[in-house]
Design a protein around this motif. Structure first.
Motif, PDB file in Angstrom:
ATOM      1  N   UNK A   1       0.826  -1.205   0.000  1.00  0.00           N
ATOM      2  CA  UNK A   1       0.000   0.000   0.000  1.00  0.00           C
ATOM      3  C   UNK A   1       0.863   1.258   0.000  1.00  0.00           C
ATOM      4  N   UNK A   2       1.880   1.290   0.847  1.00  0.00           N
ATOM      5  CA  UNK A   2       2.734   2.474   0.919  1.00  0.00           C
ATOM      6  C   UNK A   2       3.639   2.596  -0.308  1.00  0.00           C
TER       7      UNK A   2
ATOM      8  N   UNK B   1      -7.325   5.830   2.478  1.00  0.00           N
ATOM      9  CA  UNK B   1      -7.457   4.480   3.005  1.00  0.00           C
ATOM     10  C   UNK B   1      -6.254   4.035   3.833  1.00  0.00           C
ATOM     11  N   UNK B   2      -5.052   4.476   3.472  1.00  0.00           N
ATOM     12  CA  UNK B   2      -3.853   4.006   4.177  1.00  0.00           C
ATOM     13  C   UNK B   2      -3.915   4.234   5.684  1.00  0.00           C
ATOM     14  N   UNK B   3      -4.375   5.403   6.168  1.00  0.00           N
ATOM     15  CA  UNK B   3      -4.436   5.578   7.629  1.00  0.00           C
ATOM     16  C   UNK B   3      -5.344   4.579   8.339  1.00  0.00           C
ATOM     17  N   UNK B   4      -6.274   3.945   7.608  1.00  0.00           N
ATOM     18  CA  UNK B   4      -7.139   2.959   8.246  1.00  0.00           C
ATOM     19  C   UNK B   4      -6.333   1.778   8.786  1.00  0.00           C
ATOM     20  N   UNK B   5      -5.170   1.521   8.185  1.00  0.00           N
ATOM     21  CA  UNK B   5      -4.312   0.439   8.692  1.00  0.00           C
ATOM     22  C   UNK B   5      -3.923   0.704  10.141  1.00  0.00           C
ATOM     23  N   UNK B   6      -3.541   1.953  10.433  1.00  0.00           N
ATOM     24  CA  UNK B   6      -3.189   2.297  11.802  1.00  0.00           C
ATOM     25  C   UNK B   6      -4.377   2.262  12.734  1.00  0.00           C
TER      26      UNK B   6
END
Length: 354
Positions: A103-104, A170-175
């Motif tokens: 993702x990153x 969406x990426x911050x949802x991982x955290x």
């Protein structure tokens, strides 16, 4: 014929000291090479293809984030798998690392590909200037920013813009998902204690934590402080420390005429009052009692409670009074509880009503 050499003026060689002084450097400035347009600059089909490639990378980033969340939910934390050449590893950790890395990486790769193929690549030299820029320079920077924003195609190339925004959102949802590992959900655990098993028809005995015997009213004298726990709780049980952190009681006996709070007097028995031992600041156990003033002191941060007045806070950082347990005696004359605390014990938390 004589020749006067003193009057003859010899020509200066090219690149003499005088010329160096005029130009300030013995090396000529080669300047910037002529700009060569990229294929995407002259071929709209190539530009559209690059736009699709960038958007695809952002979409893959979004899918990888979804895969991260799905892996977290679906994979058993105890599952071990063999991954060459890593060997035996946690399936959950491997899946989380792989999906988050993709993702990153795809966000970074998409941004680089976008800059190299679609954004302007014209080099603009700028002389060094003092730290504090003049109004002319500031206005020039603003204009260059506007020009760069326009040349980047961020507003015109909606596919790239929308997929970039989607992947970055969406990426911050991982955290956020990883916050679940802070511990089990509290559900009603913060609002209930081991005393919840007590009822009017089936009360729970108060067990002295020193003698491990049921307590009778005559065991408690005026001015004393005694600690108790509910019957059925064993000090040898695996969850004893977790349960006693909420179930611990402190009992004091105050002359009935000295009890200021009528509700507190009703919950007690013949001046015996049963309060939670857990401080309402950060949950330290209260163990200090001054019988002349009926004040209980938390040793951690000096929160002070008036046990003769409903255990209200009279000093310190605690936010609310100590919860009180209703007690009576059973047919054997033992002190028993008929229900749980009316309010949650321990420190405040955001879902607490008070």
């Amino acid at each position: 014929m004589s020749h006067d050499m003193s009057e003859e003026k010899l020509p200066e060689p090219h690149g003499s000291a005088g010329e160096v002084a005029d130009h300030g450097s013995p090396f000529a400035d080669p300047g910037l090479p002529a700009h060569e347009p990229r294929r995407t600059d002259i071929d709209e089909k190539a530009a559209s293809r690059a736009e699709r490639q960038v958007s695809l990378m952002f979409v893959v980033s979004m899918l990888a984030t979804v895969g991260f969340i799905a892996s977290y939910v679906a994979i058993d934390p105890d599952k071990i798998v063999y991954i060459f050449p890593l060997g035996h590893v946690s399936a959950l950790n491997f899946a989380l690392g792989l999906t988050l890395g993709v993702a990153l990486f795809m966000i970074g790769a998409g941004a680089v590909h976008w800059a190299r193929t679609l954004m302007s690549d014209v080099e603009l030299p700028a002389e060094r200037h003092p730290i504090e820029a003049s109004d002319e320079v500031r206005n020039d920077v603003i204009e260059q920013f506007k020009t760069g924003a326009a040349e980047s195609g961020f507003g015109r190339r909606k596919m790239i813009r929308n997929t970039l925004i989607g992947s970055m959102a969406l990426v911050p949802l991982s955290g956020v998902v990883l916050l679940r590992d802070l511990g089990p959900l509290p559900e009603k655990k913060l609002k209930e204690t081991g005393w919840k098993e007590a009822t009017e028809t089936k009360p729970l005995q108060l067990i002295n934590m020193n003698t491990m015997q049921p307590m009778k009213p005559e065991d408690i004298i005026v001015g004393s402080l005694t600690f108790a726990m509910p019957e059925g709780l064993s000090t040898h049980s695996e969850d004893f420390q977790q349960r006693i952190a909420k179930d611990a009681l402190m009992l004091v006996r105050i002359a009935p005429e000295d009890i200021k709070d009528d509700k507190s007097k009703e919950l007690g028995f013949e001046g015996i009052l049963a309060y939670s031992k857990i401080c309402t600041h950060v949950g330290c156990p209260i163990s200090l009692y001054e019988q002349q003033t009926h004040h209980a002191l938390c040793p951690c941060h000096q929160s002070t409670f008036d046990l003769a007045d409903g255990a209200r806070v009279i000093f310190g950082p605690a936010g609310h009074p100590l919860p009180q347990l209703k007690i009576i005696t059973d047919e054997k004359g033992n002190l028993v509880a008929t229900g749980d605390f009316a309010e949650p014990v321990g420190p405040s938390y955001w879902e607490r009503a008070r």
